[in-house]
Design a protein around this motif. Sequence first.
Motif, PDB file in Angstrom:
ATOM      1  N   ARG A 123      57.938  30.399  43.257  1.00 37.33           N
ATOM      2  CA  ARG A 123      56.537  30.772  43.105  1.00 37.33           C
ATOM      3  C   ARG A 123      55.602  29.826  43.852  1.00 37.33           C
ATOM      4  N   CYS A 124      56.139  28.787  44.390  1.00 35.57           N
ATOM      5  CA  CYS A 124      55.317  27.753  45.026  1.00 35.57           C
ATOM      6  C   CYS A 124      54.367  28.283  46.106  1.00 35.57           C
ATOM      7  N   PRO A 125      54.800  29.177  47.010  1.00 37.73           N
ATOM      8  CA  PRO A 125      53.856  29.630  48.030  1.00 37.73           C
ATOM      9  C   PRO A 125      52.588  30.249  47.428  1.00 37.73           C
ATOM     10  N   TRP A 126      52.753  31.057  46.389  1.00 36.02           N
ATOM     11  CA  TRP A 126      51.589  31.711  45.782  1.00 36.02           C
ATOM     12  C   TRP A 126      50.725  30.702  45.037  1.00 36.02           C
ATOM     13  N   LEU A 127      51.379  29.806  44.311  1.00 36.06           N
ATOM     14  CA  LEU A 127      50.645  28.804  43.536  1.00 36.06           C
ATOM     15  C   LEU A 127      49.883  27.857  44.466  1.00 36.06           C
ATOM     16  N   LEU A 128      50.543  27.336  45.488  1.00 31.75           N
ATOM     17  CA  LEU A 128      49.887  26.401  46.406  1.00 31.75           C
ATOM     18  C   LEU A 128      48.797  27.086  47.219  1.00 31.75           C
ATOM     19  N   ALA A 129      49.036  28.342  47.600  1.00 28.33           N
ATOM     20  CA  ALA A 129      47.997  29.085  48.322  1.00 28.33           C
ATOM     21  C   ALA A 129      46.763  29.259  47.441  1.00 28.33           C
ATOM     22  N   ALA A 130      46.978  29.507  46.158  1.00 23.61           N
ATOM     23  CA  ALA A 130      45.845  29.644  45.235  1.00 23.61           C
ATOM     24  C   ALA A 130      45.112  28.314  45.091  1.00 23.61           C
ATOM     25  N   LEU A 131      45.855  27.222  45.028  1.00 24.71           N
ATOM     26  CA  LEU A 131      45.223  25.911  44.910  1.00 24.71           C
ATOM     27  C   LEU A 131      44.452  25.528  46.175  1.00 24.71           C
ATOM     28  N   LEU A 132      44.937  25.968  47.338  1.00 23.91           N
ATOM     29  CA  LEU A 132      44.262  25.668  48.605  1.00 23.91           C
ATOM     30  C   LEU A 132      43.166  26.671  48.948  1.00 23.91           C
ATOM     31  N   SER A 133      43.000  27.693  48.150  1.00 24.99           N
ATOM     32  CA  SER A 133      42.048  28.758  48.428  1.00 24.99           C
ATOM     33  C   SER A 133      40.616  28.228  48.468  1.00 24.99           C
ATOM     34  N   PRO A 134      39.822  28.685  49.429  1.00 22.01           N
ATOM     35  CA  PRO A 134      38.418  28.274  49.470  1.00 22.01           C
ATOM     36  C   PRO A 134      37.613  28.829  48.293  1.00 22.01           C
ATOM     37  N   ALA A 135      38.141  29.858  47.623  1.00 22.94           N
ATOM     38  CA  ALA A 135      37.444  30.431  46.464  1.00 22.94           C
ATOM     39  C   ALA A 135      37.493  29.486  45.271  1.00 22.94           C
ATOM     40  N   ASP A 136      38.418  28.502  45.270  1.00 20.53           N
ATOM     41  CA  ASP A 136      38.564  27.505  44.227  1.00 20.53           C
ATOM     42  C   ASP A 136      38.704  28.127  42.832  1.00 20.53           C
ATOM     43  N   PRO A 137      39.774  28.922  42.637  1.00 17.77           N
ATOM     44  CA  PRO A 137      39.947  29.560  41.326  1.00 17.77           C
ATOM     45  C   PRO A 137      40.301  28.536  40.245  1.00 17.77           C
ATOM     46  N   THR A 138      40.008  28.892  38.994  1.00 15.81           N
ATOM     47  CA  THR A 138      40.341  28.023  37.865  1.00 15.81           C
ATOM     48  C   THR A 138      41.819  28.174  37.529  1.00 15.81           C
ATOM     49  N   TYR A 139      42.348  27.256  36.706  1.00 15.38           N
ATOM     50  CA  TYR A 139      43.738  27.353  36.274  1.00 15.38           C
ATOM     51  C   TYR A 139      43.969  28.661  35.519  1.00 15.38           C
ATOM     52  N   ARG A 140      42.989  29.082  34.740  1.00 15.58           N
ATOM     53  CA  ARG A 140      43.117  30.326  33.979  1.00 15.58           C
ATOM     54  C   ARG A 140      43.265  31.510  34.940  1.00 15.58           C
ATOM     55  N   GLU A 141      42.466  31.551  35.997  1.00 15.02           N
ATOM     56  CA  GLU A 141      42.551  32.646  36.974  1.00 15.02           C
ATOM     57  C   GLU A 141      43.887  32.620  37.715  1.00 15.02           C
ATOM     58  N   ILE A 142      44.338  31.424  38.098  1.00 21.31           N
ATOM     59  CA  ILE A 142      45.619  31.309  38.807  1.00 21.31           C
ATOM     60  C   ILE A 142      46.765  31.754  37.900  1.00 21.31           C
ATOM     61  N   ALA A 143      46.745  31.308  36.647  1.00 21.42           N
ATOM     62  CA  ALA A 143      47.805  31.677  35.699  1.00 21.42           C
ATOM     63  C   ALA A 143      47.820  33.181  35.494  1.00 21.42           C
ATOM     64  N   GLY A 144      46.662  33.798  35.370  1.00 22.70           N
ATOM     65  CA  GLY A 144      46.589  35.252  35.197  1.00 22.70           C
ATOM     66  C   GLY A 144      47.109  35.986  36.415  1.00 22.70           C
ATOM     67  N   GLU A 145      46.775  35.498  37.588  1.00 19.58           N
ATOM     68  CA  GLU A 145      47.207  36.127  38.840  1.00 19.58           C
ATOM     69  C   GLU A 145      48.719  36.038  39.022  1.00 19.58           C
ATOM     70  N   LEU A 146      49.314  34.901  38.642  1.00 19.80           N
ATOM     71  CA  LEU A 146      50.750  34.704  38.831  1.00 19.80           C
ATOM     72  C   LEU A 146      51.575  35.152  37.632  1.00 19.80           C
ATOM     73  N   GLY A 147      50.910  35.551  36.539  1.00 20.97           N
ATOM     74  CA  GLY A 147      51.634  36.002  35.359  1.00 20.97           C
ATOM     75  C   GLY A 147      52.358  34.866  34.652  1.00 20.97           C
ATOM     76  N   MET A 148      51.774  33.690  34.610  1.00 18.90           N
ATOM     77  CA  MET A 148      52.366  32.527  33.966  1.00 18.90           C
ATOM     78  C   MET A 148      51.422  32.054  32.856  1.00 18.90           C
ATOM     79  N   SER A 149      51.952  31.251  31.969  1.00 20.00           N
ATOM     80  CA  SER A 149      51.070  30.664  30.965  1.00 20.00           C
ATOM     81  C   SER A 149      50.316  29.509  31.611  1.00 20.00           C
ATOM     82  N   GLN A 150      49.114  29.276  31.140  1.00 15.37           N
ATOM     83  CA  GLN A 150      48.286  28.220  31.709  1.00 15.37           C
ATOM     84  C   GLN A 150      48.921  26.849  31.475  1.00 15.37           C
ATOM     85  N   GLY A 151      49.640  26.678  30.388  1.00 14.41           N
ATOM     86  CA  GLY A 151      50.286  25.408  30.069  1.00 14.41           C
ATOM     87  C   GLY A 151      51.429  25.064  31.013  1.00 14.41           C
ATOM     88  N   SER A 152      52.104  26.076  31.558  1.00 13.15           N
ATOM     89  CA  SER A 152      53.225  25.783  32.468  1.00 13.15           C
ATOM     90  C   SER A 152      52.762  25.616  33.912  1.00 13.15           C
TER      91      SER A 152
END
Length: 182
Positions: A123-152
């Motif tokens: 999942r690293c490419p999607w996670l790192l791409a989200a972290l590098l995104s100029p939109a600067d999404p929150t952890y909650r948005e990234i977790a929702g997009e990737l279908g993961m829990s925010q804690g993991s």
Amino acid sequence: MYLVTELSPLLAAEAAAEAAAAGVDAADLEQAVWVRLLEQSPAEPGRWVRSAVRAEARRARRRARRELPYAVETFESHTGEPNTVGPYAVEPYADPDTRPERAVLAAERRRAVRAAVRRTPGRCPWLLAALLSPADPTYREIAGELGMSQGSLGPVRSRCLGCLRRMLTAEVAAGGPWGKER
């Protein structure tokens, strides 16, 4: 050899007469005309030299109107006193980070990082791409997009960044394919 001995005095005189008005050195004007003479080999070289010198002088005037000299940077010498390179003491860029070569190097680094991100596992490419995104999404948005829990998200991010760090370190140490310098 005949052309050189016959045309040299004429060319020198014509170039000296036109150089001042064109704002160029007479020797530079002469050299440009000699190059054109070698390229064209005219039938009447004497008449051709006069027109070629005038044409080169016009070209030099047009070029002088279009071209602006680079500003020359001020730098400190080993004694700590300011020095200049060239005739002007101008700092071309107030902020050193706005220099063109820095922008090119920064763009190259971004390309290298993004290419390495695409090669990471799982999942690293999607996670790192989200972290590098100029939109600067929150952890909650990234977790929702990737279908993961925010804690993991934190531990996965840490593993992905470690993997990316190892990949980039290996690439920098290697310098190119098969460890060869570029």
